[in-house]
Design a protein around this motif. Structure first.
Motif, PDB file in Angstrom:
ATOM      1  N   THR A  91       1.250  11.370  -0.791  1.00 45.69           N
ATOM      2  CA  THR A  91       1.321   9.927  -0.657  1.00 45.69           C
ATOM      3  C   THR A  91      -0.084   9.374  -0.570  1.00 45.69           C
ATOM      4  O   THR A  91      -1.022  10.104  -0.245  1.00 45.69           O
ATOM      5  CB  THR A  91       2.121   9.513   0.599  1.00 45.69           C
ATOM      6  N   HIS A  99      -6.356  11.125   8.809  1.00 43.32           N
ATOM      7  CA  HIS A  99      -5.166  10.828   9.607  1.00 43.32           C
ATOM      8  C   HIS A  99      -4.182  11.998   9.546  1.00 43.32           C
ATOM      9  O   HIS A  99      -3.566  12.360  10.563  1.00 43.32           O
ATOM     10  CB  HIS A  99      -4.496   9.555   9.102  1.00 43.32           C
ATOM     11  N   LYS A 150      -0.397   6.419   1.187  1.00 43.13           N
ATOM     12  CA  LYS A 150      -0.246   5.428   2.253  1.00 43.13           C
ATOM     13  C   LYS A 150       0.051   6.113   3.591  1.00 43.13           C
ATOM     14  O   LYS A 150       0.922   6.996   3.666  1.00 43.13           O
ATOM     15  CB  LYS A 150       0.870   4.451   1.907  1.00 43.13           C
ATOM     16  N   ASN A 168       3.282   9.141   7.749  1.00 47.37           N
ATOM     17  CA  ASN A 168       3.924   9.200   9.065  1.00 47.37           C
ATOM     18  C   ASN A 168       5.426   9.456   8.930  1.00 47.37           C
ATOM     19  O   ASN A 168       6.011  10.229   9.697  1.00 47.37           O
ATOM     20  CB  ASN A 168       3.690   7.899   9.832  1.00 47.37           C
ATOM     21  N   GLN A 169       6.051   8.799   7.969  1.00 49.80           N
ATOM     22  CA  GLN A 169       7.484   9.020   7.758  1.00 49.80           C
ATOM     23  C   GLN A 169       7.766  10.449   7.319  1.00 49.80           C
ATOM     24  O   GLN A 169       8.741  11.067   7.758  1.00 49.80           O
ATOM     25  CB  GLN A 169       8.016   8.032   6.717  1.00 49.80           C
ATOM     26  N   ALA A 191       8.980   7.228  13.156  1.00 50.85           N
ATOM     27  CA  ALA A 191       7.538   7.422  13.242  1.00 50.85           C
ATOM     28  C   ALA A 191       7.193   8.895  13.282  1.00 50.85           C
ATOM     29  O   ALA A 191       8.028   9.755  13.506  1.00 50.85           O
ATOM     30  CB  ALA A 191       6.983   6.731  14.494  1.00 50.85           C
ATOM     31  N   LYS A 236       1.534   4.924   6.163  1.00 59.59           N
ATOM     32  CA  LYS A 236       2.915   4.670   6.592  1.00 59.59           C
ATOM     33  C   LYS A 236       3.857   5.742   6.052  1.00 59.59           C
ATOM     34  O   LYS A 236       4.709   6.274   6.784  1.00 59.59           O
ATOM     35  CB  LYS A 236       3.362   3.289   6.117  1.00 59.59           C
ATOM     36  N   ASN A 237       3.724   6.060   4.769  1.00 67.19           N
ATOM     37  CA  ASN A 237       4.584   7.076   4.172  1.00 67.19           C
ATOM     38  C   ASN A 237       4.276   8.459   4.726  1.00 67.19           C
ATOM     39  O   ASN A 237       5.183   9.279   4.917  1.00 67.19           O
ATOM     40  CB  ASN A 237       4.405   7.074   2.655  1.00 67.19           C
TER      41      ASN A 237
END
Length: 353
Positions: free
Chosen positions: A293, A48, A295, A300-301, A2, A297-298
Motif C-alpha cells: 500500500t 511507520h 497509504k 494500519n488496516q 486500527a 491508513k491502509n
C-alpha cells in the motif's frame, strides 16, 4: 479496525530466518510514473511500518526499475537497517518492450552487487530469483547463489513463481528459505502442489497479492475507486485492464465472490480486505503475506487483520466461497512466466566451455 495488534514473529523456513508475520510489499511505491514526487511520504510509510512491528520489506531490482531499491536504501538509513529483514529479487527484466528472464551466473552476480549498491547494504537478507529463466538449469543459477551466500553477500535464498520440480532441484543444491507465490482467496491453485512441496522441504511461504491486487479491498469498482488525484490512476487502470480477471466479462462474475466476502466481513465487524488477509494468516505460521500500500491508513488496516480470528467453520465458509469455479480469468497476463511454465533444462545440457 486500527492497527492495535502486536505483529507477532514467525520462522520463515527452517534455515534460521525470523520475520514479522506480515511483511510490506513495496512494489507499488515505485512502479508508477511520478512516484518519485512522493518520496518523503513513502519513506514515512516505510518507517511507520517498521515502528508498527513490520520487519520483512520486499522489493526487486525491476520495481521502478531500480528506484524502489533506492527508496528503501534511503528509508533504511540512520539505524533502521538493523530493524528489518530485507528481501529483494533479480532475474526479471523489461527490455525493448518485452519481458525477459535471466539466471546465468554472470548476471546473478552482477545483479546482486548492483542491488547491494542501490540498497546501501553489505548483505541482503533474502535474495529471490524473481522469475525462472527457462534456458538455464536451475542448478546453475543456484550454484552462483550458493557462492554469494558463502561470500556473505546474501544470507538466505528464495525462488518466486517456481514449479514443485524446480523447487526440489534448487533445494538440492542449497536449502531454500522461502518461495514467493500468489496466494489469496481467488488464487488458490498453488495449494495443489507448490504448498505441499514447500512444507515437505521446510521452506517458508511468502504470499504476494494476498488482496488480489486490491480486489478484496475495493471490489469490482476498484478502478473507479482510485482517487482522481492519485498519481497512479492512469497506470493502475492500464495494469488492471490488462489482467484477465479485471476484464469486464470476467469481473461481472468475480464480483459475486467479493460480495460474499464483504457480507461475512460485515458480520465480523472488519473490512473485506482484513477478512481476506486473515484467511491467508490462518493458513499456518509458515506463511507470511506481504500486502502493499502507499497509504498509512491502509497499512494500519492490514496490520489489523492479524487480530481477526476465524473459526474452523468460518474458514470452511471462506474456502467454499473461493472455489476455482468462483473466479473467471487467469491470474496473470500470458507473457509473464509463472510456476506453470518455469521448468528448466537438465544440468547435463549446460555447456560450461
Amino acid at each position: 479496525m486500527a492497527a492495535t495488534s502486536e505483529v507477532r514473529r514467525i520462522k520463515l523456513g527452517n534455515q534460521g530466518l525470523e520475520v514479522s508475520a506480515q511483511g510490506l510489499g513495496c512494489m507499488g511505491l515505485s512502479i508508477f510514473e511520478g512516484a518519485d514526487k512522493f518520496e518523503a511520504e513513502h519513506v514515512a510509510l516505510i518507517h511507520h511500518a517498521i515502528d508498527s512491528g513490520i520487519t520483512l520489506l520486499d522489493t526487486s531490482d525491476v520495481y521502478g526499475p531500480e528506484t524502489n531499491e533506492l527508496l528503501l536504501g534511503k528509508a533504511l538509513k540512520d539505524g533502521m537497517r538493523e530493524k528489518v529483514q530485507l528481501a529483494t529479487k533479480f532475474g526479471m527484466l523489461y527490455e525493448d518492450g518485452n519481458w525477459c528472464y535471466r539466471g546465468d551466473p554472470a548476471y546473478v552476480r552482477a545483479a546482486c552487487e548492483a542491488s547491494l549498491r542501490r540498497l546501501g547494504v553489505s548483505c541482503i537478507d533474502l535474495y529471490y530469483q524473481h522469475r525462472i529463466d527457462t534456458t538455464v538449469p536451475i542448478e546453475v543459477t543456484m550454484g552462483e547463489l550458493k557462492k554469494l551466500v558463502e561470500e556473505g553477500k546474501i544470507k538466505y535464498i528464495g525462488l518466486s513463481e517456481a514449479s514443485a520440480s524446480t523447487i526440489r532441484r534448487a533445494h538440492a543444491v542449497h536449502p531454500l528459505t522461502a518461495v514467493q507465490l500468489e496466494w489469496s482467496l481467488w488464487s488458490r491453485d498453488v495449494e495443489e502442489d507448490i504448498i505441499p512441496t514447500c512444507r515437505e522441504l521446510g521452506i517458508g511461504i511468502v504470499a504476494y497479492s494476498p488482496l488480489g491486487l486490491g480486489f478484496f479491498a475495493k471490489g469490482p469498482k476498484l478502478i473507479e475507486n482510485v482517487d482522481n488525484g492519485d498519481y497512479r490512476k492512469a497506470n493502475c487502470i492500464a495494469l488492471l485492464q490488462g489482467l484477465p480477471r479485471f476484464q469486464q466479462e470476467n469481473l461481472d462474475h468475480n464480483k459475486i465472490l467479493y460480495e460474499k466476502v464483504n457480507a461475512m466481513a460485515e458480520k465480523k465487524s472488519c473490512t473485506p480486505a482484513q477478512l481476506a488477509l486473515a484467511w491467508v494468516h490462518h493458513q499456518g505460521d509458515d506463511v507470511c503475506p506481504i500486502p502493499g500500500t502507499s497509504k498509512i491508513k491502509n497499512l494500519n488496516q492490514n496490520i489489523g487483520a492479524l487480530s481477526v480470528k476465524l473459526t474452523t467453520q468460518e474458514m470452511a465458509e471462506l474456502e467454499a466461497m473461493g472455489r476455482p469455479d468462483s473466479v473467471k480469468g487467469e491470474r496473470s497476463a500470458t507473457y509473464i512466466v509463472t510456476y506453470k511454465n518455469s521448468e528448466t533444462p537438465p544440468l547435463s545440457s549446460w555447456n560450461t566451455a
